[in-house]
Enzyme design. Structure first.
Site, PDB file in Angstrom:
ATOM      1  CG  PHE A 141      -1.908   1.222   1.049  1.00  0.00           C
ATOM      2  CD1 PHE A 141      -3.067   1.099   0.310  1.00  0.00           C
ATOM      3  CD2 PHE A 141      -1.596   2.474   1.575  1.00  0.00           C
ATOM      4  CE1 PHE A 141      -3.913   2.197   0.110  1.00  0.00           C
ATOM      5  CE2 PHE A 141      -2.438   3.565   1.384  1.00  0.00           C
ATOM      6  CZ  PHE A 141      -3.590   3.424   0.647  1.00  0.00           C
ATOM      7  CG  ASP A 226       5.755   4.121   1.662  1.00  0.00           C
ATOM      8  OD1 ASP A 226       5.743   4.861   2.661  1.00  0.00           O
ATOM      9  OD2 ASP A 226       4.765   3.995   0.904  1.00  0.00           O
ATOM     10  CE  LYS A 255       0.156   6.851   6.617  1.00  0.00           C
ATOM     11  NZ  LYS A 255      -1.276   6.872   6.418  1.00  0.00           N
TER      12      LYS A 255
HETATM   13  C1  PLP Z   1       2.995   2.997   3.604  1.00  0.00           C
HETATM   14  C2  PLP Z   1       2.133   4.088   3.074  1.00  0.00           C
HETATM   15  N1  PLP Z   1       2.507   4.764   1.976  1.00  0.00           N
HETATM   16  C3  PLP Z   1       1.772   5.746   1.463  1.00  0.00           C
HETATM   17  C4  PLP Z   1       0.578   6.122   2.034  1.00  0.00           C
HETATM   18  C5  PLP Z   1      -0.253   7.211   1.402  1.00  0.00           C
HETATM   19  O1  PLP Z   1      -0.261   8.361   2.180  1.00  0.00           O
HETATM   20  P1  PLP Z   1      -1.406   9.470   1.945  1.00  0.00           P
HETATM   21  O2  PLP Z   1      -2.689   8.862   2.374  1.00  0.00           O
HETATM   22  O3  PLP Z   1      -0.974  10.625   2.812  1.00  0.00           O
HETATM   23  O4  PLP Z   1      -1.383   9.812   0.498  1.00  0.00           O
HETATM   24  C6  PLP Z   1       0.130   5.442   3.173  1.00  0.00           C
HETATM   25  C7  PLP Z   1      -1.172   5.790   3.790  1.00  0.00           C
HETATM   26  O5  PLP Z   1      -1.778   5.032   4.520  1.00  0.00           O
HETATM   27  C8  PLP Z   1       0.920   4.398   3.706  1.00  0.00           C
HETATM   28  O6  PLP Z   1       0.537   3.715   4.789  1.00  0.00           O
END
Ligand code: PLP
Length: 399
Positions: A141, A226, A255
């Protein structure tokens, strides 16, 4: 009808139906707690998907935000502002990164990294134009934009949104030899979550990232981690990569970079990858704005100065021990690292959502993920007594 029923009805009538929230309407937050419109208090065990690591409405982040908002909020990057340079210095000192690119949402940070690493592939690695490949993991994700969902393996996230962006290869998560087999001369990067959060807090086997790091180095492949969810203390370290003693070439954070006050994300990189971007090739009106930078600076400062990362490690171990001690025949697995925890239920338990509703009734907010898993990720400021209280409620619901 009371306020919350009216508001829920408005959401249902007028809002796009792209979320299925628990029916609790929150109006206030402080530390680990949130309150609904009827004044009922809850212990927040989601932390806005780990964006509120510092606790709700942290007073020092709030003060920085109010102070900055009353002075200067947005200049665009057409001009410079007196906060961005400080944020760069502080982020570089904390993480050791040599180049930084600020964006807003997590997905934008992921998109930014994909763009930069493709360009790096053509200009530095010598990949033929248009042939760059990025290896990603099954059940990933990384966000919701078109390119990102193009390499999702979740049918809900992907189906119906084609045509898809090409250039991605999917390998199983936690299997370094599968990654090795997928590398070819056009591979520019591997994009991986240190722990797969949305997939249900899936922790790869120990040694996985050490081997992935070796493979990336040996094949001149950029390792992009990530850490949008795992980073900034969530797993009991500043960055989850530290658990395996490795360093990514590019790290994505978001976040909790703002403590939940504002969308702020960043690509942290070595000089080579972000070094390929020239004026006009990437940007964002809001990315790097003074308000975001002031908020992020305060969010990082309290995270470190108030010992939240250490607390996440300690309370995470304690929380995990508590979850493991619950004797219940509907629990299939308990796992976690730091304060990123999950309980996977047996399929016969009938789905995790009903247990989240039962927890809500007892005053604890948690989120189901992928039908059978309940995730627990409270703010990193949680105390031992609060963990004890949480455990009593979880035990009641699971037994
Ligand atoms: C590992 C990871 N990458 C990217 C994102 C995407 O972030 P955003 O919702 O701020 O676009 C999330 C969101 O849950 C995430 O958990």
């Amino acid at each position: 009808m009371n306020i919350s029923s009216n508001l829920i009805a408005s959401e249902q009538r007028l809002g796009a139906n792209n979320y299925k929230p628990l029916d609790v309407v929150l109006t206030r937050g402080e530390g680990v707690h949130v309150w609904d419109t009827d004044g009922k208090r809850y212990l927040d065990c989601l932390s806005a998907y780990s964006a509120v690591n510092q606790g709700h409405c942290h007073p020092k982040i709030l003060a920085a935000m109010v102070e900055q908002a009353s002075r200067l909020t947005l200049t665009s990057r057409a001009f410079r502002n007196d906060q961005l340079g400080y944020l760069y210095e502080e982020l570089a000192a904390l993480t050791g990164s040599h180049k930084i690119l600020p964006m807003n949402s997590g997905a934008e940070a992921v998109e930014t990294a994909i763009k930069a690493v493709r360009k790096w592939g053509y200009e530095v690695k010598g990949v033929p134009e248009g042939m760059a490949e990025i290896i990603v993991c099954a059940n990933n994700f990384h966000g919701r934009t078109l390119s990102i969902i193009s390499f999702s393996t979740d049918p809900d996230a992907r189906t119906g949104f084609g045509p898809y962006t090409p250039g991605f290869r999917i390998v199983p998560f936690g299997d370094a030899e599968a990654l090795a087999a997928a590398i070819n001369t056009n591979t520019v990067a591997a994009l991986i979550e240190p722990i797969q959060g949305e997939a249900g807090v899936i922790i790869p086997p120990s040694g996985y990232f050490t081997r992935v790091r070796e493979l990336c180095t040996a094949n001149n492949v950029t390792l992009i981690l990530d850490e949008i969810q795992t980073g900034l203390g969530r797993t009991g370290k500043l960055l989850a990569e530290e658990h395996e003693g490795i360093e990514a070439d590019v790290t994505l954070i978001g976040k909790a970079l703002s403590g939940g006050f504002y969308p702020v994300s960043a690509v942290l990189s070595n000089s080579e990858v972000l070094g390929v971007l020239k004026p006009g090739q990437h940007g964002s009106t809001f990315g790097g704005n003074p308000l975001a930078c002031a908020v992020a600076r305060a969010a990082l400062k309290v995270l470190v100065e108030e010992g939240m990362i250490e607390n996440a490690e300690k309370m995470g171990d304690y929380f995990l021990e508590g979850l493991r001690s619950i004797r219940s025949n509907i629990v299939k697995d308990v796992r976690g690292r730091g304060l990123m925890l999950a309980v996977e239920l047996e399929p016969e338990a009938g789905g995790a959502r009903q247990y989240c509703y039962a927890l809500k009734d007892l005053g604890l907010l948690a989120k189901d993920t992928h039908d059978h898993t309940i995730r627990f990720a409270p703010p990193l400021v949680i105390t031992r007594e609060q963990v004890d209280w949480a455990m009593e409620q979880i035990e009641k619901v699971l037994t």
